[in-house]
Design a protein around this motif. Structure first.
Motif, PDB file in Angstrom:
ATOM      1  N   ARG A   1       0.821  -1.206  -0.121  1.00  0.00           N
ATOM      2  CA  ARG A   1      -0.023   0.090   0.095  1.00  0.00           C
ATOM      3  C   ARG A   1       0.891   1.270   0.063  1.00  0.00           C
ATOM      4  O   ARG A   1       1.708   1.216   0.812  1.00  0.00           O
ATOM      5  CB  ARG A   1      -0.858   0.007   1.284  1.00  0.00           C
ATOM      6  CG  ARG A   1      -1.821  -1.207   1.335  1.00  0.00           C
ATOM      7  CD  ARG A   1      -3.004  -1.137   0.377  1.00  0.00           C
ATOM      8  NE  ARG A   1      -3.847  -2.057   0.364  1.00  0.00           N
ATOM      9  CZ  ARG A   1      -3.851  -3.265  -0.662  1.00  0.00           C
ATOM     10  NH1 ARG A   1      -2.974  -3.308  -1.605  1.00  0.00           N
ATOM     11  NH2 ARG A   1      -4.723  -4.370  -0.330  1.00  0.00           N
TER      12      ARG A   1
ATOM     13  N   TYR B   1      -4.895   0.213 -11.606  1.00  0.00           N
ATOM     14  CA  TYR B   1      -3.541  -0.067 -11.988  1.00  0.00           C
ATOM     15  C   TYR B   1      -3.530   0.578 -13.296  1.00  0.00           C
ATOM     16  O   TYR B   1      -2.179   0.907 -13.853  1.00  0.00           O
ATOM     17  CB  TYR B   1      -3.268  -1.503 -12.163  1.00  0.00           C
ATOM     18  CG  TYR B   1      -4.059  -2.219 -13.470  1.00  0.00           C
ATOM     19  CD1 TYR B   1      -3.594  -2.468 -14.454  1.00  0.00           C
ATOM     20  CD2 TYR B   1      -5.503  -2.403 -13.079  1.00  0.00           C
ATOM     21  CE1 TYR B   1      -4.351  -3.226 -15.425  1.00  0.00           C
ATOM     22  CE2 TYR B   1      -6.140  -3.168 -14.090  1.00  0.00           C
ATOM     23  CZ  TYR B   1      -5.455  -3.380 -15.271  1.00  0.00           C
ATOM     24  OH  TYR B   1      -6.252  -4.001 -16.451  1.00  0.00           O
TER      25      TYR B   1
ATOM     26  N   GLN C   1      -4.445  -7.093 -14.934  1.00  0.00           N
ATOM     27  CA  GLN C   1      -4.336  -6.865 -13.650  1.00  0.00           C
ATOM     28  C   GLN C   1      -4.039  -7.793 -12.683  1.00  0.00           C
ATOM     29  O   GLN C   1      -3.838  -7.809 -11.413  1.00  0.00           O
ATOM     30  CB  GLN C   1      -6.267  -6.636 -13.119  1.00  0.00           C
ATOM     31  CG  GLN C   1      -6.397  -5.964 -11.712  1.00  0.00           C
ATOM     32  CD  GLN C   1      -7.722  -5.736 -11.348  1.00  0.00           C
ATOM     33  OE1 GLN C   1      -8.629  -5.844 -12.424  1.00  0.00           O
ATOM     34  NE2 GLN C   1      -8.104  -5.164 -10.448  1.00  0.00           N
TER      35      GLN C   1
ATOM     36  N   ASP D   1      -4.577  -3.475  -7.883  1.00  0.00           N
ATOM     37  CA  ASP D   1      -5.987  -2.851  -7.613  1.00  0.00           C
ATOM     38  C   ASP D   1      -6.634  -2.349  -8.854  1.00  0.00           C
ATOM     39  O   ASP D   1      -5.934  -2.109  -9.953  1.00  0.00           O
ATOM     40  CB  ASP D   1      -5.858  -1.723  -6.579  1.00  0.00           C
ATOM     41  CG  ASP D   1      -5.532  -2.152  -4.912  1.00  0.00           C
ATOM     42  OD1 ASP D   1      -5.557  -3.541  -4.828  1.00  0.00           O
ATOM     43  OD2 ASP D   1      -5.354  -1.200  -4.337  1.00  0.00           O
ATOM     44  N   SER D   2      -7.762  -1.949  -8.760  1.00  0.00           N
ATOM     45  CA  SER D   2      -8.473  -1.601 -10.057  1.00  0.00           C
ATOM     46  C   SER D   2      -7.980  -0.334 -10.852  1.00  0.00           C
ATOM     47  O   SER D   2      -8.096  -0.066 -11.892  1.00  0.00           O
ATOM     48  CB  SER D   2      -9.947  -1.384  -9.958  1.00  0.00           C
ATOM     49  OG  SER D   2     -10.027  -0.109  -8.604  1.00  0.00           O
TER      50      SER D   2
ATOM     51  N   GLU E   1      -1.056  -0.013  -6.277  1.00  0.00           N
ATOM     52  CA  GLU E   1      -1.082  -0.967  -4.976  1.00  0.00           C
ATOM     53  C   GLU E   1      -1.494  -2.221  -5.625  1.00  0.00           C
ATOM     54  O   GLU E   1      -2.028  -2.468  -6.489  1.00  0.00           O
ATOM     55  CB  GLU E   1      -1.976  -0.355  -4.107  1.00  0.00           C
ATOM     56  CG  GLU E   1      -1.453   0.954  -3.712  1.00  0.00           C
ATOM     57  CD  GLU E   1      -2.490   1.431  -2.609  1.00  0.00           C
ATOM     58  OE1 GLU E   1      -2.176   2.469  -1.748  1.00  0.00           O
ATOM     59  OE2 GLU E   1      -3.627   1.254  -2.806  1.00  0.00           O
ATOM     60  N   GLY E   2      -1.263  -3.206  -4.742  1.00  0.00           N
ATOM     61  CA  GLY E   2      -1.671  -4.613  -4.894  1.00  0.00           C
ATOM     62  C   GLY E   2      -1.103  -5.803  -4.101  1.00  0.00           C
ATOM     63  O   GLY E   2      -0.395  -5.273  -3.136  1.00  0.00           O
TER      64      GLY E   2
END
Length: 793
Positions: free
Chosen positions: A445, A489, A509, A486-487, A451-452
């Motif tokens: 984070r 990206y 993703q 995360d969406s 993030e992911g």
């Protein structure tokens, strides 16, 4: 005449005369009254990065600084007191009263480790009153005591002595008193008394008090209306002062710290220690900074059967100084909190956590990076549950970071790991074969960045064949790394084409990477007898071949969460990856050839070690972005033929650029038993070139000079300079150290500071005094000298 009396009777007189209560403990072995020193064999070995602190050195005390009646032939075993008879010597014995013994003429009473001498002793066998007069002298395993007269009662453990001189043999305390009173077996009071740990009759320091009370139960002495003196000059009045009379912790003031830094001005610290219980304590430390104002600092430590930890807090209610950073903190309240805990949860599992937080990014710059600290620009906090068994280890937790570099924004911080889980296993399948796995799952984070989550799985199978003369170690592994971004990206560029010139687009993703990792490590060990400079050695010759194969995978679609390229060194010749972290795995089709030779003395100690190696690349390294056929030559040479000289060196030369990539030399010379001289040169192409020198130079038995200097060729200036002096005597140690340094760790990240610090240079001065046997300022100079002077003790 030499009559023998019952063990209990007159011996009780001798026991009662020990007004300081006998420092000896029958349950612990006694040491002879000597002045401990730090022998030469305790010197820190050359080349050591961490040296143990030197013990208090009493070598400069006079070896015979004892009261004149000390008898070295007297026994020291206190456990024999109850079973040994009392031997009495006297020129005259009058026992006509049947209840009162009158002994006169060079009277001596002796039992086990106790001995009492006087001109006359009267002892009442009925009520155990005693009266000793004329040159009274007492000795046992823990102390010496002299008085003109003494009277009291042995059953009640009471007594009064006049014109007292005393000396504690184990704790080194000594002094005089107009009168001494034994209140009971555990408590003694002295009037018009002095106390010092210096030599008898040669007090460099002492305190003189209206009264001194000794409590044997707590191991604490208390002086009231006392004056601390250096020589005969009073310099500190103490209405109430407590001090230790043994090695136990005690509540009381520690000695103040006095210093000066360029950002906080003059500093005075007066810590107060609270010995709250055997398993927890605290320290309150009020401080004042002339350029910033008052601060209250504190420390709390605890230790329980299943847990241990420490809490440190610093609080500034109103900082009236200015900061050079991005934030204006003038007039603000500021603070720093540090907490660490380790708690046993159940068998094989424990909780390990820490919380570190500052009120603002300039706090450590203004208060923490003075004389004895390195620059700190991130504070990490974490919480982990960790466990392990015979063949496995596991952990689960999280880590966050706070920016404490005042010249950059939070974008410079590492990714938070919230949460992470790690598991590793290494199971022997047979005598020569083992199976292992390294795995992790982390959620990364960071605001303003992609993030992911990332999962990394690396199982392997490894064999070990060989003997003392050869080895072959094949290893087969498989690494699988997967991401769930995360969406958002796409906002950070994670779509497009896979590499330069590629035509295949990617928009994933959940990208992943999988590849095998195969290596074969092998070597031989030859040895022979050799002679050098008239000394016999065993010389080894150790050729080594290491083959590594990792197929190429395009990884441009994978984020960089915690991965960096590591500096190339000798151990990278045998590494499966030149990246830290799991976001990048280098490709390889390489063969490393290396050769090591060593000289071992008759005791098996390595005196010389020389190694050279190079990697041959059978195919270009696409992930690292090089198409070299060969790596740089990497060489190391470490030499210590004597106990006074040591040389450590490393060198890298690239046949591809025909330039030196790295050069490092560290030369150490032992000076006497407590001095050292270091010279160093460090070069890394494109990054730094620095010369360094440091010294601990013993001018005499009492004086040592300390210094350290680092010069940057690139910056054409001295980046760190330190100079100081140390004085050591029988009972006092003094240290004065000043430092001037360029704070590159901060300024290298962002814009130059404004105001009075535009030259990037900071300064600090600190003074420390140790009254041996009483305490010290807290040792703030010591960490600095250990860091800047290799081998400092």
């Amino acid at each position: 005449m030499t009559p023998k009396l019952p063990p209990r009777r007159l011996l009780a007189v001798a026991a009662a005369l020990a007004l300081f209560g006998g420092q000896a403990d029958a349950s612990s072995p006694q040491v002879p009254p000597a002045h401990p020193t730090a022998p030469a064999d305790q010197a820190c070995p050359l080349g050591s990065f961490h040296c143990a602190p030197r013990p208090l050195n009493y070598a400069m005390c006079r070896p015979n600084a004892l009261l004149e009646f000390y008898d070295p032939s007297l026994g020291r075993d206190t456990s024999l007191r109850e079973t040994s008879p009392t031997l009495v010597q006297a020129q005259h014995v009058d026992s006509s009263n049947r209840s009162v013994y009158h002994l006169s003429g060079e009277v001596k009473l002796q039992r086990a480790d106790q001995q009492l001498q006087a001109e006359r002793i009267d002892y009442n066998d009925q009520n155990t009153d005693y009266d000793a007069r004329g040159d009274v002298r007492y000795q046992d395993a823990g102390q010496l005591l002299a008085a003109s007269s003494m009277r009291g009662n042995t059953d009640a453990s009471r007594g009064v002595a006049n014109d007292v001189r005393y000396q504690m043999l184990d704790a080194r305390g000594n002094g005089t008193a107009g009168q001494g009173q034994m209140l009971d077996a555990q408590h003694t009071r002295y009037s018009q008394a002095t106390y010092s740990t210096c030599d008898v009759g040669h007090h460099l320091w002492e305190f003189r008090a209206k009264s001194i009370t000794i409590n044997k139960e707590t191991g604490v002495g208390v002086a009231r209306n006392a004056t601390m003196r250096l020589g005969n000059v009073p310099f500190l009045y103490l209405p109430y002062f407590s001090f230790p009379v043994d090695d136990r912790r005690k509540t009381g003031f520690l000695y103040p710290t006095i210093g000066h830094t360029s950002r906080s001005g003059y500093e005075i610290s007066t810590p107060y220690y609270l010995n709250l219980a055997p398993n927890y304590d605290a320290t309150l430390d009020p401080r004042y900074y002339s350029a910033r104002g008052a601060m209250l600092a504190g420390e709390f430590r605890y230790l329980t059967p299943g847990s241990r930890g420490q809490l440190n807090v610093e609080y500034v209610p109103d900082d009236h100084g200015k900061s050079d950073g991005l934030a204006d903190t003038k007039g603000d309240s500021r603070y720093l909190v540090k907490f660490a805990d380790s708690t046993q949860l159940w068998k094989g599992w424990q909780f390990v956590g820490s919380y570190n937080h500052a009120s603002d990014s300039s706090y450590l710059y203004d208060y923490g990076d003075a004389l004895s600290h390195s620059a700190v620009y991130t504070l990490a906090s974490n919480a982990t549950i960790a466990g392990g068994g015979k063949w496995w280890n596991a952990s689960f937790g999280g880590t966050i970071y706070q920016n404490v570099n005042p010249f950059v924004t939070d974008s410079s911080l590492p990714y938070k790991q919230l949460p992470y889980a790690k598991f590793s296993m290494d199971v022997p399948l047979s005598r020569w074969l083992e199976f292992g796995v390294d795995s992790s799952a982390v959620a990364f984070r960071k605001t303003g960045f992609v993030e992911g989550q990332r999962e990394d799985l690396y199982p392997y199978l490894e064999a070990d064949f060989g003997s003392s003369a050869w080895f072959v170690r094949p290893r087969l592994g498989y690494r699988y790394t997967a991401y769930q971004l995360d969406s958002s990206y796409r906002n950070y560029g994670y779509y497009g084409l896979l590499g330069s010139g590629a035509t295949t687009p990617f928009d994933q993703q959940s990208p992943s990477r999988s590849l095998p990792i195969v290596s074969l490590d092998s070597g031989l060990v030859f040895d022979r007898s050799a002679t050098l400079f008239g000394n016999s050695y065993t010389q080894t010759l150790e050729p080594r071949l290491y083959y590594l194969y990792v197929p190429y995978r395009n990884q441009n679609n994978l984020p960089l969460f915690d991965t960096r390229t590591m500096s190339f060194d000798y151990w990278q010749l045998f590494s499966t990856n030149q990246f830290s972290g799991a976001d990048r795995q280098m490709d390889a089709n390489n063969l490393t050839a290396a050769l090591t030779t060593r000289l071992l003395d008759d005791g098996g100690v390595e005196r010389v070690s020389a190694s050279i190696g190079q990697i041959h690349y059978f195919s270009p390294q696409k992930v690292l972005g090089t198409d070299w056929v060969r790596s740089a030559y990497v060489a190391q040479l470490d030499v210590q033929l004597s106990e006074r000289w040591r040389l450590d060196s490393a060198y890298q030369w690239s046949p591809n650029t025909r330039l030196t990539d790295l050069a490092a030399v560290q030369l150490q010379r032992r000076l006497s038993t407590d001095g050292i001289l270091n010279f160093s040169y460090r070069y890394r192409r494109g990054l730094l070139e620095q010369y360094g020198a440091s010294v601990v130079y013993p001018v005499s038995e009492r004086w040592r000079l300390v210094g350290a200097w680092t010069y940057s060729v690139k910056d054409r200036e001295s980046v760190d300079a330190l100079a100081g002096v140390e004085y050591d005597s029988c009972c006092v140690s003094l240290r004065l150290v000043g430092r001037s340094y360029v704070n590159q760790s901060y300024y290298g990240f962002g814009p130059a500071p404004t105001g009075g610090n535009t030259n990037h240079r900071d300064n600090a001065v600190m003074f420390e005094v140790v009254f041996k046997g009483l305490g010290s300022t807290g040792g703030q100079i010591d960490p600095l000298l250990r860091r800047d002077i290799l081998g400092y003790q």
